[in-house]
Design a protein around this motif. Sequence first.
Motif, PDB file in Angstrom:
ATOM      1  N   SER A 139      57.716  63.002  -6.244  1.00 54.69           N
ATOM      2  CA  SER A 139      58.114  63.861  -7.352  1.00 54.69           C
ATOM      3  C   SER A 139      59.418  64.560  -6.973  1.00 54.69           C
ATOM      4  O   SER A 139      59.817  64.578  -5.806  1.00 54.69           O
ATOM      5  CB  SER A 139      57.031  64.911  -7.620  1.00 54.69           C
ATOM      6  OG  SER A 139      56.938  65.814  -6.517  1.00 54.69           O
ATOM      7  N   ARG A 165      58.024  56.905  -3.891  1.00 55.47           N
ATOM      8  CA  ARG A 165      57.019  57.410  -4.836  1.00 55.47           C
ATOM      9  C   ARG A 165      56.855  58.914  -4.749  1.00 55.47           C
ATOM     10  O   ARG A 165      55.765  59.428  -4.485  1.00 55.47           O
ATOM     11  CB  ARG A 165      55.685  56.714  -4.567  1.00 55.47           C
ATOM     12  CG  ARG A 165      55.720  55.217  -4.859  1.00 55.47           C
ATOM     13  CD  ARG A 165      54.398  54.549  -4.584  1.00 55.47           C
ATOM     14  NE  ARG A 165      54.394  53.186  -5.057  1.00 55.47           N
ATOM     15  CZ  ARG A 165      53.365  52.334  -4.887  1.00 55.47           C
ATOM     16  NH1 ARG A 165      52.301  52.728  -4.225  1.00 55.47           N
ATOM     17  NH2 ARG A 165      53.423  51.108  -5.349  1.00 55.47           N
ATOM     18  N   LYS A 224      55.726  53.754 -10.647  1.00 50.58           N
ATOM     19  CA  LYS A 224      55.150  54.198 -11.901  1.00 50.58           C
ATOM     20  C   LYS A 224      56.196  55.018 -12.665  1.00 50.58           C
ATOM     21  O   LYS A 224      57.149  55.522 -12.067  1.00 50.58           O
ATOM     22  CB  LYS A 224      53.899  55.028 -11.636  1.00 50.58           C
ATOM     23  CG  LYS A 224      52.789  54.245 -10.955  1.00 50.58           C
ATOM     24  CD  LYS A 224      51.581  55.135 -10.668  1.00 50.58           C
ATOM     25  CE  LYS A 224      50.496  54.344  -9.956  1.00 50.58           C
ATOM     26  NZ  LYS A 224      49.318  55.193  -9.612  1.00 50.58           N
ATOM     27  N   PRO A 225      56.013  55.184 -13.968  1.00 52.27           N
ATOM     28  CA  PRO A 225      57.031  55.896 -14.762  1.00 52.27           C
ATOM     29  C   PRO A 225      57.329  57.314 -14.273  1.00 52.27           C
ATOM     30  O   PRO A 225      58.446  57.796 -14.425  1.00 52.27           O
ATOM     31  CB  PRO A 225      56.410  55.916 -16.169  1.00 52.27           C
ATOM     32  CG  PRO A 225      55.518  54.717 -16.191  1.00 52.27           C
ATOM     33  CD  PRO A 225      54.949  54.611 -14.810  1.00 52.27           C
ATOM     34  N   ASP A 226      56.321  57.993 -13.703  1.00 56.15           N
ATOM     35  CA  ASP A 226      56.530  59.377 -13.265  1.00 56.15           C
ATOM     36  C   ASP A 226      56.910  59.488 -11.788  1.00 56.15           C
ATOM     37  O   ASP A 226      56.952  60.579 -11.232  1.00 56.15           O
ATOM     38  CB  ASP A 226      55.269  60.202 -13.522  1.00 56.15           C
ATOM     39  CG  ASP A 226      54.049  59.657 -12.783  1.00 56.15           C
ATOM     40  OD1 ASP A 226      54.068  58.466 -12.409  1.00 56.15           O
ATOM     41  OD2 ASP A 226      53.085  60.422 -12.577  1.00 56.15           O
ATOM     42  N   GLU A 227      57.182  58.337 -11.133  1.00 53.74           N
ATOM     43  CA  GLU A 227      57.536  58.339  -9.720  1.00 53.74           C
ATOM     44  C   GLU A 227      59.030  58.095  -9.523  1.00 53.74           C
ATOM     45  O   GLU A 227      59.676  57.439 -10.328  1.00 53.74           O
ATOM     46  CB  GLU A 227      56.744  57.266  -8.968  1.00 53.74           C
ATOM     47  CG  GLU A 227      55.256  57.537  -8.894  1.00 53.74           C
ATOM     48  CD  GLU A 227      54.499  56.425  -8.192  1.00 53.74           C
ATOM     49  OE1 GLU A 227      53.477  56.718  -7.549  1.00 53.74           O
ATOM     50  OE2 GLU A 227      54.930  55.264  -8.302  1.00 53.74           O
ATOM     51  N   HIS A 228      59.532  58.634  -8.418  1.00 51.73           N
ATOM     52  CA  HIS A 228      60.940  58.463  -8.079  1.00 51.73           C
ATOM     53  C   HIS A 228      61.067  57.882  -6.675  1.00 51.73           C
ATOM     54  O   HIS A 228      60.147  57.986  -5.857  1.00 51.73           O
ATOM     55  CB  HIS A 228      61.677  59.807  -8.114  1.00 51.73           C
ATOM     56  CG  HIS A 228      61.634  60.500  -9.432  1.00 51.73           C
ATOM     57  ND1 HIS A 228      62.572  60.301 -10.420  1.00 51.73           N
ATOM     58  CD2 HIS A 228      60.745  61.401  -9.939  1.00 51.73           C
ATOM     59  CE1 HIS A 228      62.271  61.037 -11.466  1.00 51.73           C
ATOM     60  NE2 HIS A 228      61.166  61.721 -11.205  1.00 51.73           N
ATOM     61  N   GLU A 245      67.629  57.913 -11.836  1.00 52.31           N
ATOM     62  CA  GLU A 245      68.648  58.766 -12.436  1.00 52.31           C
ATOM     63  C   GLU A 245      70.059  58.490 -11.924  1.00 52.31           C
ATOM     64  O   GLU A 245      71.029  58.491 -12.695  1.00 52.31           O
ATOM     65  CB  GLU A 245      68.296  60.245 -12.198  1.00 52.31           C
ATOM     66  CG  GLU A 245      67.109  60.733 -12.993  1.00 52.31           C
ATOM     67  CD  GLU A 245      65.773  60.476 -12.318  1.00 52.31           C
ATOM     68  OE1 GLU A 245      65.749  59.647 -11.369  1.00 52.31           O
ATOM     69  OE2 GLU A 245      64.766  61.067 -12.738  1.00 52.31           O
TER      70      GLU A 245
END
Length: 296
Positions: free
Chosen positions: A225, A223, A161-165, A264
């Motif tokens: 933060s 997934r 998802k867009p807010d997951e890393h 990133e």
Amino acid sequence: MLILEENDAEYDRLVEAVGIAGREVTVIRALDASQLLLDARDGPPDLIIADRSIPPFDTHKGIQTMRERGVDTPIVVVANSLDGAAALQWIHAGAADYLIKDRLARLGPAVERALVAQALRLEKAEVEAQLSYVTNYDELTGLLKRSLLQDRLVRMFPVLKPDEHLAVHFLDIDAFKDVNDTMGHAAGNDVLKQVVRRLERAVGREESISRLSGGKFAVLQRRASMGEIVALAEHLVESFRPPLEVNDRTIFITASSGVSVYPEDGREVEALFRAADIAMYAAKDRGRNRFAFFRP
């Protein structure tokens, strides 16, 4: 061996034909097709001899149902008369052979061929499974090899998802060569096994751990933060610090860790691995026993 035959006399002839062939077998009888999977509940039989005329055991409902349920037992079909089209249907559906009941002298050789073929298939499957394990898992620790970890990482990219890393943690035991040089490779292997148990407790079931080489490991964190990534990085380094008991001696080890983050630090596996490796050596340069994030 399971024989599907409802007629008593025909059943006795089949048992006798198998016996004449010189093969000692334990025979189980099934009177209709519905018993096949029930009788195999404690493990499928080595071979099935089936009368094709017993409903509903036909090419579509019999073999297909068994194959769909993962039962790969060879099946020799027997019939009262020759039916070329039906024989082809059975063979195409997966039957090992198709025989006429008035020619049961062929049953023994047919059974032998089917069992030999099945044994070869099982042996091949076992060899392939062993090769797959050797290719994908580290022999000493049982952890994933680099290639399988890379594959799992690639599979995670599209589902984020867009807010997951995603985070890749590279960990290397500081001065691990000294353990091997002073205590021997058997002791070094013991250290690695104990380290693996600690890593498995530290990361939980959701994450993947790989042994890259020597005392170097990788952890794939899914997934997460940024706060969760920092917390795991700290926890992983801390997991190395408690003493280990090796050859009746208490020893202390530490580890340095480098962390890269998707997207990133890279959108491809090799870029993330390279970034984590650079960060790991940066942690060593700063004094070891710590973690560092990749900085371009």
